[in-house]
Design an enzyme around this catalytic site. Structure first.
Site, short mmCIF file in Angstrom:
data_model
loop_
_atom_site.label_atom_id
_atom_site.label_comp_id
_atom_site.label_asym_id
_atom_site.label_seq_id
_atom_site.Cartn_x
_atom_site.Cartn_y
_atom_site.Cartn_z
N HIS A 1 3.82 1.57 2.43
CA HIS A 1 4.99 0.87 2.26
C HIS A 1 5.79 1.64 1.11
O HIS A 1 7.02 1.63 1.08
CB HIS A 1 4.61 -0.60 1.41
CG HIS A 1 3.99 -1.59 2.51
ND1 HIS A 1 2.95 -2.12 2.21
CD2 HIS A 1 4.26 -1.83 3.77
CE1 HIS A 1 2.45 -2.68 3.24
NE2 HIS A 1 3.39 -2.72 4.47
N CYS B 1 0.66 -7.62 15.24
CA CYS B 1 2.08 -6.77 15.52
C CYS B 1 3.06 -8.19 15.60
O CYS B 1 4.27 -7.52 15.29
CB CYS B 1 2.02 -6.42 16.91
SG CYS B 1 0.56 -5.00 17.40
N CYS C 1 0.11 -10.90 19.80
CA CYS C 1 -0.76 -10.29 18.77
C CYS C 1 -0.18 -10.51 17.50
O CYS C 1 0.91 -9.99 17.19
CB CYS C 1 -0.97 -8.67 19.03
SG CYS C 1 -1.68 -8.03 17.48
N LYS D 1 -6.87 7.39 8.33
CA LYS D 1 -6.17 6.04 8.49
C LYS D 1 -6.56 5.12 7.32
O LYS D 1 -7.64 4.97 7.17
CB LYS D 1 -6.29 5.60 9.72
CG LYS D 1 -5.08 4.66 10.23
CD LYS D 1 -5.27 4.23 11.70
CE LYS D 1 -4.33 2.98 11.92
NZ LYS D 1 -4.55 2.54 13.17
N HIS E 1 1.02 -1.09 -0.16
CA HIS E 1 0.04 -0.06 0.10
C HIS E 1 0.91 1.39 -0.09
O HIS E 1 2.06 1.16 -0.07
CB HIS E 1 -0.88 0.02 1.19
CG HIS E 1 -0.35 -0.15 2.48
ND1 HIS E 1 0.59 0.83 3.15
CD2 HIS E 1 -0.61 -0.95 3.53
CE1 HIS E 1 0.83 0.47 4.10
NE2 HIS E 1 0.36 -0.56 4.65
N HIS F 1 -4.44 -3.29 16.31
CA HIS F 1 -5.18 -4.07 15.45
C HIS F 1 -6.76 -4.40 15.77
O HIS F 1 -7.43 -4.99 15.08
CB HIS F 1 -4.53 -5.22 15.28
CG HIS F 1 -3.11 -5.15 14.65
ND1 HIS F 1 -1.72 -5.06 15.44
CD2 HIS F 1 -2.97 -5.37 13.23
CE1 HIS F 1 -0.86 -4.63 14.53
NE2 HIS F 1 -1.39 -4.99 13.04
N LYS G 1 -8.85 -1.59 5.54
CA LYS G 1 -9.67 -2.41 4.71
C LYS G 1 -11.27 -2.23 4.67
O LYS G 1 -11.88 -1.84 3.69
CB LYS G 1 -9.45 -3.88 4.90
CG LYS G 1 -8.36 -4.51 4.02
CD LYS G 1 -8.42 -5.96 4.04
CE LYS G 1 -7.20 -6.77 3.41
NZ LYS G 1 -7.02 -8.04 4.01
N CYS H 1 -5.86 -5.19 21.25
CA CYS H 1 -4.57 -4.65 20.91
C CYS H 1 -4.98 -3.23 20.00
O CYS H 1 -5.63 -2.97 19.39
CB CYS H 1 -3.99 -5.49 19.60
SG CYS H 1 -2.56 -4.48 18.82
O1 ME8 Z 1 6.49 -3.95 10.38
N1 ME8 Z 1 2.65 5.15 6.38
O2 ME8 Z 1 6.09 -4.72 8.08
P1 ME8 Z 1 4.64 -3.88 7.69
C1 ME8 Z 1 4.07 4.93 6.46
N2 ME8 Z 1 7.56 -6.87 8.51
N3 ME8 Z 1 4.76 3.90 6.67
C2 ME8 Z 1 3.85 2.86 7.08
C3 ME8 Z 1 2.59 2.76 6.76
C4 ME8 Z 1 1.95 4.01 6.59
N4 ME8 Z 1 0.80 4.42 6.76
N5 ME8 Z 1 2.19 1.58 7.15
C5 ME8 Z 1 3.32 0.77 7.43
C6 ME8 Z 1 6.59 -4.74 9.52
N6 ME8 Z 1 4.28 1.53 7.29
C7 ME8 Z 1 7.82 -5.85 9.43
C8 ME8 Z 1 9.15 -5.15 9.23
S1 ME8 Z 1 11.64 -5.26 9.44
C9 ME8 Z 1 12.84 -6.23 9.91
C10 ME8 Z 1 10.17 -6.13 9.58
C11 ME8 Z 1 5.72 1.05 7.38
O3 ME8 Z 1 4.33 -4.58 6.43
C12 ME8 Z 1 5.87 0.37 8.72
O4 ME8 Z 1 6.22 1.04 9.70
O5 ME8 Z 1 3.64 -3.86 8.77
C13 ME8 Z 1 7.28 -0.31 8.26
O6 ME8 Z 1 8.36 0.41 8.52
C14 ME8 Z 1 6.80 -0.85 6.96
O7 ME8 Z 1 5.84 -0.12 6.45
C15 ME8 Z 1 6.65 -2.27 6.62
O8 ME8 Z 1 5.29 -2.51 7.46
#
Ligand code: ME8
Length: 531
Positions: A33, A142, A139, A310, A30, A159, A313, A156
């Protein structure tokens, strides 16, 4: 290992290793990411521009109960087939957004499994791993252990669902042994966690007496989708221990000595603000235990909302980066996200704001400047740069704006860095409107008119180079129209290509608008399809 700027061959060069968080492969990417990957890409491209040899790693986090459940829910028989599909969507999204990563790591790869097991062995050999009983809350959103005090109305807070109660035999990591060295590291003068508010938050978490040793395995009875514990196949390694280790796998730990010696420790782990604890407490403690050097900097960026809300889904407002790149082009998305938001704070993506901003800045501001200059050169000089000299004052101002840009980029203050570039754009447009070269040329004042045009070209050359980490496609277009034959990505600050004046005789290429104005699209953005 092949790097984007082929810099690996030159051993005297300074290095820069930048990583992003690896995204959970439980659903397609999304815009949140994308925000992080684009930021890391801007940093990687900028560091290449400074002449460093850069290694830029991103990837997907593919084990754990969250991914396993998503695979089952999507009707896949094996989680592996599911993550194959999801991770390819991330790769495709980054390709479309022009992300220049040097490698893409998947935690299900064999190379990674070996490294995770080796880190586990090292921590165990150090006496930092012991067997114990875990009884508490987990959770899987998380992928974290929660305490009663973390819950809001029994749920949580991240979530909005109650955590599971879990009780099983696990291996624990002796985090408590590393609290003091961690505190010392967090308080070093050279800041290792930024922004400072996040650093203080992490120190508070560390000071909390309830932060104790943590479980680093799950029993195979409750989770099979993970890397087995060496010599004890009844347990799999906790997904965060697995995921964090990607940063050393990806840079050749125990597989590519040259890359490892060159690039580790990481210069920057770029992550979202929600996962600072894992990167600034768990990860450095694991590295201390495994006798490996610690990363230089962990930076926790803000979160992006969509049209002020925010993403979720249930609201159907989860924005698909592939759709955005297809609809608006990669430069528009990249530019807006970083021109309009402050990186260390939360920000927003609004389509109307994006359209208005890129039309004003890129189509009108930069695009018109280029368009007017190349058209006049075409008409009055047959597309050939005339011999003129540029006023020293103009060149000095360019150096001042460039220095300002670099200071902001070094601090990840992208919006301010972009404003420094627009100082140049504004000066260029002002030069044209004040000196009116079209009038001068019509009146036959070729030298005076030519001087104005080449001055504006000199400014455009600098604009293209400085803006190239942010909008690479647009800048390659400007570079081409200005008549350079080289690849703009090969320019570095200390090269003659950066400092040389534009030479008389250079042939410009008038190819029309370099950035088309975007339409105000009215249909709703396509939501992310479920995996
Ligand atoms: O946390 N705005 O994965 P993830 C900005 N697999 N950044 C965002 C965001 C948003 N709305 N939503 C998510 C994980 N992120 C773990 C990481 S690292 C060894 C393991 C950012 O898919 C989030 O903060 O939930 C994270 O840095 C990245 O996207 C991946 O999130």
């Amino acid at each position: 290992m092949r790097l984007k700027n082929n810099a690996f061959r030159e051993s005297h060069m300074e290095k820069y290793y930048v990583t992003t968080a690896i995204d959970y492969a439980n659903a397609p990417p999304h815009i949140g990411h994308a925000y992080e990957k684009i930021a890391a890409d801007i940093i990687a491209r900028y560091q290449r521009l400074t002449g460093k040899k850069v290694f830029f790693l991103t990837g997907t986090d593919e084990h754990g109960s969250k991914v396993e459940k998503a695979a089952l829910a999507a009707g896949f028989e094996s989680p592996l087939a599911f993550v194959d599909e999801t991770s390819s969507k991330f790769k495709e999204a980054w390709r479309r957004l022009l992300i220049s990563n040097d490698d893409f790591i998947r935690t299900t790869e064999e190379r990674h499994k070996k490294v995770v097991q080796e880190v586990f062995r090292r921590m165990r050999a150090k006496g930092d791993v012991y067997k114990g009983k875990y009884a508490g809350l987990y959770c899987d959103g998380c992928e974290d252990y929660l305490r009663e005090t973390d819950l809001v109305d029994g749920k949580c807070p991240n979530h909005q669902r109650p955590p599971q109660h879990s009780e099983e035999e696990n291996y624990f990591f002796r985090l408590t042994k590393y609290k003091e060295p961690l505190r010392a590291w967090l308080q070093e003068a050279e800041c290792h966690v930024k922004p400072d508010g996040r650093r203080r938050e992490v120190i508070n978490q560390l000071d909390d007496p309830e932060l104790g040793d943590f479980s680093i395995t799950r029993s195979r009875k409750s989770l099979t989708w993970g890397i087995p514990v060496p010599d004890d196949p009844d347990h799999v390694i906790y997904v965060w221990v697995d995921a964090l280790t990607n940063y050393i796998t990806g840079v050749g730990f125990q597989s590519d000595e040259e890359a490892w010696n060159t690039f580790w420790p990481a210069d920057l782990h770029l992550i979202g603000k929600d996962i600072t604890k894992f990167h600034a407490i768990y990860w450095p403690a694991m590295l201390m235990s495994a006798d490996l050097p610690l990363p230089k900097l962990v930076f926790g960026h803000g979160f992006i909302t969509v049209e002020g809300q925010k993403m979720s889904k249930s609201l159907g407002n989860v924005l698909d980066p592939v759709y955005l790149a297809e609809t608006y082009g990669p430069d528009a998305i990249r530019y807006f996200l970083f021109a309009a938001n402050t990186f260390d704070q939360d920000g927003d993506f609004s389509r109307a704001d994006m359209v208005a901003t890129v039309n004003k800045h890129l189509a009108m501001g930069v695009g018109n400047l280029l368009n007017r200059v190349v058209k006049l050169l075409d008409t009055h000089f047959e597309g050939t740069v005339p011999a003129v000299s540029i006023e020293q004052g103009v060149l000095d101002a360019l150096e001042k704006d460039t220095a300002e840009f670099r200071t902001f980029m070094d601090e990840f203050e992208f919006a301010k860095a972009i404003r420094s570039i627009f100082e140049i754009v504004d000066k260029g447009n002002k030069l044209l409107s004040e000196r009116e070269p079209w009038k001068l040329l019509k009146e036959g004042k070729l030298e005076e008119g030519g001087q104005v045009l080449v001055t504006a070209m000199t400014m455009l050359k600098r604009i293209a180079i400085l803006l190239s980490p942010i909008t690479p496609r647009l800048c390659a277009g400007i570079w081409d129209q200005l008549g350079f034959d080289s690849n703009i990505e090969s320019v570095i600050f200390r090269s003659s290509e950066f400092t040389d004046p534009i030479l008389a005789g250079q042939k410009i290429r008038n190819k029309g608008r370099v950035f088309e104005k975007l339409d105000e699209l009215t249909e709703n953005p396509a939501p992310v399809p479920t995996a």
